[in-house]
Every structure is written in structure tokens, then in C-alpha cells.
Design an enzyme around this catalytic site. Structure first.
Site, PDB file in Angstrom:
ATOM      1  N   LYS A   1       0.822  -1.214   0.000  1.00 37.02           N
ATOM      2  CA  LYS A   1       0.000   0.000   0.000  1.00 37.02           C
ATOM      3  C   LYS A   1       0.860   1.270   0.000  1.00 37.02           C
ATOM      4  O   LYS A   1       0.451   2.295  -0.529  1.00 37.02           O
ATOM      5  CB  LYS A   1      -0.904  -0.008   1.228  1.00 37.02           C
ATOM      6  CG  LYS A   1      -1.969  -1.082   1.167  1.00 37.02           C
ATOM      7  CD  LYS A   1      -2.819  -1.073   2.413  1.00 37.02           C
ATOM      8  CE  LYS A   1      -3.790  -2.226   2.402  1.00 37.02           C
ATOM      9  NZ  LYS A   1      -4.595  -2.287   3.618  1.00 37.02           N
TER      10      LYS A   1
ATOM     11  N   GLU B   1      -2.478   7.036   8.774  1.00 37.12           N
ATOM     12  CA  GLU B   1      -3.193   7.938   7.869  1.00 37.12           C
ATOM     13  C   GLU B   1      -4.256   8.698   8.647  1.00 37.12           C
ATOM     14  O   GLU B   1      -4.834   8.158   9.598  1.00 37.12           O
ATOM     15  CB  GLU B   1      -3.942   7.100   6.825  1.00 37.12           C
ATOM     16  CG  GLU B   1      -3.322   7.079   5.479  1.00 37.12           C
ATOM     17  CD  GLU B   1      -4.083   6.162   4.534  1.00 37.12           C
ATOM     18  OE1 GLU B   1      -3.458   5.717   3.594  1.00 37.12           O
ATOM     19  OE2 GLU B   1      -5.288   5.896   4.755  1.00 37.12           O
TER      20      GLU B   1
ATOM     21  N   ARG C   1      -6.301  -6.666  -9.476  1.00 35.83           N
ATOM     22  CA  ARG C   1      -7.018  -7.896  -9.845  1.00 35.83           C
ATOM     23  C   ARG C   1      -8.477  -7.568 -10.146  1.00 35.83           C
ATOM     24  O   ARG C   1      -8.910  -6.441  -9.956  1.00 35.83           O
ATOM     25  CB  ARG C   1      -6.968  -8.875  -8.669  1.00 35.83           C
ATOM     26  CG  ARG C   1      -7.533  -8.235  -7.415  1.00 35.83           C
ATOM     27  CD  ARG C   1      -7.619  -9.178  -6.257  1.00 35.83           C
ATOM     28  NE  ARG C   1      -7.652  -8.489  -4.990  1.00 35.83           N
ATOM     29  CZ  ARG C   1      -8.709  -7.924  -4.424  1.00 35.83           C
ATOM     30  NH1 ARG C   1      -9.858  -7.956  -5.057  1.00 35.83           N
ATOM     31  NH2 ARG C   1      -8.638  -7.320  -3.270  1.00 35.83           N
TER      32      ARG C   1
END
Lengths: 167, 510
Positions: B118, B202, B295
């Protein structure tokens, strides 16, 4: 007044106190109360009409499966009548069984955190069951003393199996 | 001429069946792999060929690269489709497929290595101008550093595992004390789940909604964004209900994301399909980039229904080197209506969504206008305890969101599964909830509504059990019936009630 433990096909169990008067049954569970009146057969073969708390429900029966209002499927595996004491209230009857810790899922017992004779508080973790990539902690439904542990670490359990008895 | 002769699907359950359907429609042969637990599974029966790859635990079968490559070689497959989950985003697997001389239907191992986790995604997002949440630039080395960063950006914050997904290792933190409490635990969880303990921080989006954009690219540098899906209805950071398009977005808000997302694709030379997951604040109207999923997504059918395209076929064609068949403008013109997907999980919503494995003893899928079921099970299927709990997906379509909800209620009522607990009854409750109907929700929806739906579902469940007891005690099982008169319910009103006329245009839908 009779007390039943009702087992569903998926392993759920329900305690139900049933008081019958003619065509009407008053069924009390741990959280709900239903006044159920049998109205007779429906328009389809194997369909029956019940008035529950004033609302009419169509119950269709097919090969042991019960379809309520054509929108949900339920199968009763068995219903066992439980012994009751003379003069016992419905609340007492149901409360008396609350110390039976029933497995809420199928899986494997991965840890047991208490031993017989331990005093436990309500909500205290008793054991863990692992299934489908997650671990579920089973906590004490009532405060009391662990009278019996009916499973071992590593043992597979089915939904509805009695795991622990707290008195 | 089909793009490949034979394609191996390295997955199980509904996605394996779904991918095989596209393979067969394209005139190719479909190869399944299966573990000990899946010997009799639907995806094994549905395939043209099937190969045993190991014992029930995923590490011995669906996650075992050698065993899968072995099966692909035995089958003489030309390509491998990984589905989602398992090895779908594993660069080593993509490299092994390439090394064996087959085509990996997904990003190449080189592309995957550019955005391994990430944090790599965040770095590229920053370069491309995709909005990102304030927070740490990379992995946070210590609790002290974490506390300093959190102080700077302000609470609440999110603590996340750098590698990972499925909600593992993600925690909302509201205070320094809580950060101290979760830090070591999340490091341990991240290590156990992904083999890496790296965590980052975050800023938490206010009233967040989970909105993701579908990027599609080809090997020639052309890209389109097939709008977005909203996946806000979640439990434990895992999606339950998804819909397209998002009821929260205005056209200009949607469109302002297209350019930076396409730039992201250009920077890493991404070809095939990818999904940009974002947290969108209902209050500040800002997007925060979360990650790029490399994906096919579980919720891809909602995009398929509103755009009327087959994403799996498209993915296969792009892997074979075909050009994108449409421009952004052409794609935008295809959009029509609204679609909702329900993940039918073998889980018990009344018991913290714990998995419910067992045999499916009764199974009837809904059909009819606007209804699609992507399923990995049938009557008699075993839902094993070794894998995740998704057994099928119900996807409904309507001319607008309100009609999609109507189609959903009808289809959920028609979907009957016996033998295992499912999330169907919960979804019926959600569809009738005014907050859902009006689009007023955040990712905390399930947590906030637990008390309400628990009370209702328990009452309904006990009612069914009580009626079943009545049927048994009155000896009504399998008896003949003499009809009695019952009142016939009449429709309250005509066209609009039943979604036959679009409220906006008053034109007939079907």
C-alpha cells in the site's frame, strides 16, 4: 406450561415456554413473546395459516422445511421437552438454563481458558473456537461457578453442542 | 479465433465458476484446480478438466505455486486466471506463470513489483496527483514516531498494515492512549497475516464512504475509468453490499478522479484491470487514496451491469494483447441504471458474523428480470471451514437505484438456502432501512445499526422456530389441505409502486 429446547438444522437453539389454551399457544422465548393462533389450512396443499400477535402468517411445509410467508426457510431438527419445577415461573424456567453454554458455530476448540470449579463473571472469556479464518471467543452468559467442561482442546464441535455448564 | 486454447483458473468457489463461464463463452477450454476439501465442489464439476492440488488448508493447495504450475503444465494450459484473493496479487506467482511460458491474466510480475504494498501505491498516487490522506510517508519505525505523526495530523487516525488486505491490521485510533494500546498488537497481526510487520498511519476521513474506481488499460497505453462502485456497507472492514454508481457522487466529483487515476496507470505502465480504492468524506467531499487492487474485484458485476460489458472477457482479451475496445466518451455513453450486489456469506449476523460451515441442504436461486446470481454452490454442496465464507453473489439491476432496491428485496425473498446460516435476512432488513434507501451511510453503518437489526432478526428467527414447533406439535407435517378463504391483497397503486415507470421520465422500463 411446558419448556422446550428447540434445535434448528443450522445448530441454533431456542428455549421456549409454551402455554396452550385451546387453539392458542402463548410462546415465550428469552427475548420475545408470541401469541399464536392456528387458523386452519391454507389454499395450497401443506400450507397452514397462523395468527401471530394479530398478524396472519402463511406457513408452507415441504419435506421438513418450513417456509414462512414464502420468504424464508427454516428446518427444525428436534425439540426436546425439558423438566420444570412445580410453581416455577417462565422467567425462572428460562433463566435456569442460561448457564448452559452452547456452541454458536461449527469449528475446532483452540483454547480453553477456565477449569472446572473456577468462579467466572458474566462476559468472561471461557474458550475459543476457530472456523473459517477467524477465531470466536465464547464468553460466560451468566456469572457463577464452572461446573462442567464438556469439550477438550483441539476437539471439533457442532453448532448447538453444549460446551460448558455454569451454576 | 479464441485468444487462448485452454485457461487454468487458479481459484475456487463462485469466482472460479464465473471466470470459467467467460472462458467457455469465448470458445476456450476451462481447467479447474481443487483441494481435498473441494473434491465435489461446483467449480470442479463445471470445468472441462480438473486437477487435484493438495490438502484442504490453502497453504497446501490454492496458495501453493508449485502445485498450481504443475497442474497448468499437465493440462497444457496457455494462460492462467487467478480470480481474486489467494495468489491473484502475488508477483512470484505471476513470474512463475510467465516462466512456464503461459500468460498471466492480470498485471505482469514487473508491474506488480512496482507497487508491492500500500505504501508503494501511495508514493505513485502522490506522483500522479491522486489525492492521498495526510499521514506517514512510509513505514513508521517506532511507537514514538507514530505518536509524533498522529499529534501532527490530528486524531482520529487509521493504523494500517503496509502489506495486506481483507481488513486485517486496520484499526481506527482516537487518542494517544489507544495508539499505545493497538501498536504492538497490530504489528503482530500484520506479521502473522502477511509476513511483514510494517505499519503506517493515515488521517481518518470524516464520515467515510468506501468508493472505488475501475481502471482498465491496454498494452498500448490507452486507459479508461469505468466509473466507480460504492462498497460502504461493511463489517470488520470487509464488504457486504456494493453498488454502482455511488449514490453519493456528483458527475463532476466522479470525473475529477479520472485524470489522476489514468496518470497513475501511465506511470507504472499498468495494463489489464485495477481498482483504486478510496475513502470519500461525505462532509469534506474529499477522496483519500487507499490502495490499488491489481485484480478483478468481487464486486465487478455491478460495473458489468451498468455498462453492459463483460469485464472477465475484456480482461482475457487485454492479456492476449488486444486494444481497448472503447474510449472514455464511448464508455460514458453506455452507462444505464443502477446495480446492487449482495455478498451471500455463510455467516451468522446475529453472532458477530461468525462463519457457518456445513452442507447446503436446500438451495433455490432467484431468477427473473434484473437478477443475476454468481454462485459457487448448489444443493448438497459442502461449505468447508477452511476458506472464506462467500458462497455466492446476488446482483440486481434497476433503471435507477430505487428500482434496484425493489428488485433486491424481491430477489432476496426468493433466495432460499437451508443448512447453513447466511446474510440474506440481514440484507432484507437493510433494504428496508430508510437510511440505506436514502443513501445516508458511512463505513460504520453495520456497527451503528447492530442493535436495531439484531433485535429484528432475532425476533424473526424465534418466530420461525416457534411456528416450526407449532407445525410439529400439531402434527401438520406433510398433511393434505382443504383450502380456506383468505383475503386477496390488491396492489395499492399501479405503475410507479412497482418500478415500471421511471420517475424522472415516465417512460416504460421493461
Amino acid at each position: 406450561m411446558k419448556l422446550y429446547r428447540v434445535y434448528s438444522e443450522t445448530g441454533d437453539t431456542y428455549l421456549m415456554a409454551v402455554d396452550s389454551k385451546g387453539n392458542v399457544d402463548k410462546i415465550k422465548t428469552e427475548a420475545n413473546e408470541f401469541e399464536i393462533e392456528y387458523l386452519g389450512k391454507g389454499t395450497r396443499d401443506n400450507e397452514y395459516l397462523f395468527k401471530v400477535n394479530g398478524e396472519i402468517h402463511h406457513v408452507f411445509v415441504d419435506n421438513g422445511y418450513v417456509f414462512v410467508d414464502n420468504a424464508s426457510v427454516f428446518k427444525l431438527e428436534r425439540a426436546t421437552e425439558l423438566p420444570t419445577k412445580e410453581g416455577e415461573s417462565v422467567e425462572e424456567m428460562i433463566k435456569g438454563r442460561e448457564g448452559e453454554v452452547i456452541s454458536p458455530l461449527q469449528g475446532r476448540v483452540v483454547s480453553i481458558r477456565v477449569k472446572e470449579g473456577d468462579a467466572v463473571n458474566k462476559g468472561q472469556p471461557l474458550l475459543s473456537i476457530e472456523a473459517m479464518k477467524s477465531e470466536t471467543i465464547i464468553s460466560a452468559p451468566v456469572a457463577g461457578v464452572v461446573e462442567k467442561i464438556l469439550v477438550k482442546q483441539g476437539q471439533g464441535v457442532k453448532k448447538g453442542d453444549t460446551l460448558v455448564i455454569i451454576k | 479465433m479464441p485468444p487462448f486454447g485452454k485457461v487454468l483458473v487458479a481459484n475456487r468457489g463462485e469466482i472460479a465458476v464465473r471466470v470459467m463461464k467467460a472462458i467457455k463463452e469465448m470458445g476456450m477450454k476451462a481447467v479447474a484446480v481443487y483441494s481435498e476439501a473441494d473434491k465435489y465442489a461446483l467449480h470442479v464439476k463445471y470445468a472441462d478438466e480438473a486437477y487435484y492440488i493438495g490438502k484442504a488448508p490453502a497453504l497446501d493447495s490454492y496458495l501453493n505455486i508449485d502445485h498450481i504450475i504443475d497442474a497448468a503444465e499437465k493440462a497444457h494450459a496457455d494462460a492462467v486466471h487467478p480470480g481474486y484473493g489467494f495468489l491473484s496479487e502475488n508477483a512470484d506467482f505471476a513470474a512463475a506463470v510467465e516462466k512456464a511460458g503461459m500468460t498471466f491474466i492480470g498485471p505482469s510480475s514487473d508491474v506488480m513489483n512496482k507497487i508491492k504494498d500500500k505504501l508503494d501505491g501511495k508514493r505513485v498516487a502522490k506522483m500522479a496527483g491522486v489525492p492521498i490522506a495526510p499521514g506517514s510517508d512510509g513505514p513508521v519505525s517506532s511507537l514514538d514516531e507514530a505518536l509524533k505523526i498522529a499529534e501532527k495530523i490530528g486524531y482520529p487516525i487509521m493504523v494500517k498494515a503496509a502489506s495486506g488486505g481483507a481488513g486485517v491490521g486496520i484499526t481506527r485510533v482516537d487518542s494517544p492512549d489507544q495508539l499505545v494500546e493497538v501498536w504492538e498488537r497490530n504489528k503482530r497481526l500484520a506479521y502473522q497475516a502477511f509476513g511483514k510487520a510494517d505499519l503506517y498511519i493515515e488521517k481518518y476521513a470524516v464520515n467515510p464512504r468506501h468508493i472505488e474506481f475501475q481502471l482498465i488499460g491496454d498494452k498500448y497505453g490507452d486507459y479508461v475509468v469505468a466509473w466507480e462502485r460504492e462498497c460502504t456497507i461493511q463489517r470488520r472492514n470487509q464488504k457486504l453490499i456494493e453498488e454502482a454508481p455511488s449514490p453519493a457522487l456528483k458527475m463532476e466529483e466522479r470525473e475529477k478522479m479520472f485524470e489522476p487515476i489514468i496518470k497513475f496507470g501511465q506511470i507504472i505502465h499498468y495494463f489489464t484491470m485495477g481498482t483504486f480504492e478510496t475513502a470519500f468524506s461525505d462532509v469534506t467531499r474529499e477522496f483519500y487514496f487507499l490502495e490499488l487492487n491489481k485484480r478483478l474485484q468481487v464486486e465487478h458485476p455491478t460495473t458489468e451491469l451498468i455498462f453492459r460489458i463483460d469485464l472477465v472477457k475484456l480482461q482475457i482479451l487485454l492479456a492476449a494483447g488486444e486494444h481497448l475496445p472503447f474510449t472514455q466518451e464511448e464508455l460514458n455513453k453506455r452507462v444505464r441504471g443502477a446495480a446492487i450486489e449482495y455478498r451471500i456469506n455463510a455467516e451468522d449476523p446475529l453472532n458477530n458474523f461468525t462463519g457457518s460451515s456445513g452442507y447446503i441442504t436446500y438451495y433455490k436461486e432467484p431468477t427473473g428480470p434484473g437478477v443475476r446470481v454468481d454462485s459457487g454452490v448448489e444443493a448438497g454442496s459442502w461449505v468447508p471451514p477452511f476458506y472464506d465464507s462467500l458462497i455466492s453473489k446476488l446482483i440486481v439491476y434497476g433503471e435507477n437505484r430505487a428500482y434496484a432496491i425493489q428488485a433486491g428485496i424481491r430477489a432476496l425473498n426468493d433466495y432460499k438456502i437451508g443448512g447453513v446460516k447466511t446474510t440474506i435476512e440481514l440484507y432484507k432488513w437493510i433494504m428496508r432501512d430508510p437510511d440505506f434507501q436514502e443513501g445516508r451511510f458511512s463505513t460504520s453503518y453495520i456497527a451503528q445499526k447492530t442493535e436495531q437489526f439484531t433485535k429484528y432478526l432475532r425476533q424473526q428467527e424465534e418466530l420461525r422456530a416457534a411456528l416450526a414447533l407449532e407445525i410439529q406439535s400439531r402434527g401438520l407435517n406433510r398433511q393434505g389441505a382443504t383450502p380456506v378463504t383468505t383475503s386477496q391483497r390488491q396492489p395499492k397503486s399501479a405503475w410507479k409502486t412497482y418500478g415500471l415507470v421511471s420517475q424522472a421520465s415516465s417512460r416504460v422500463m421493461w
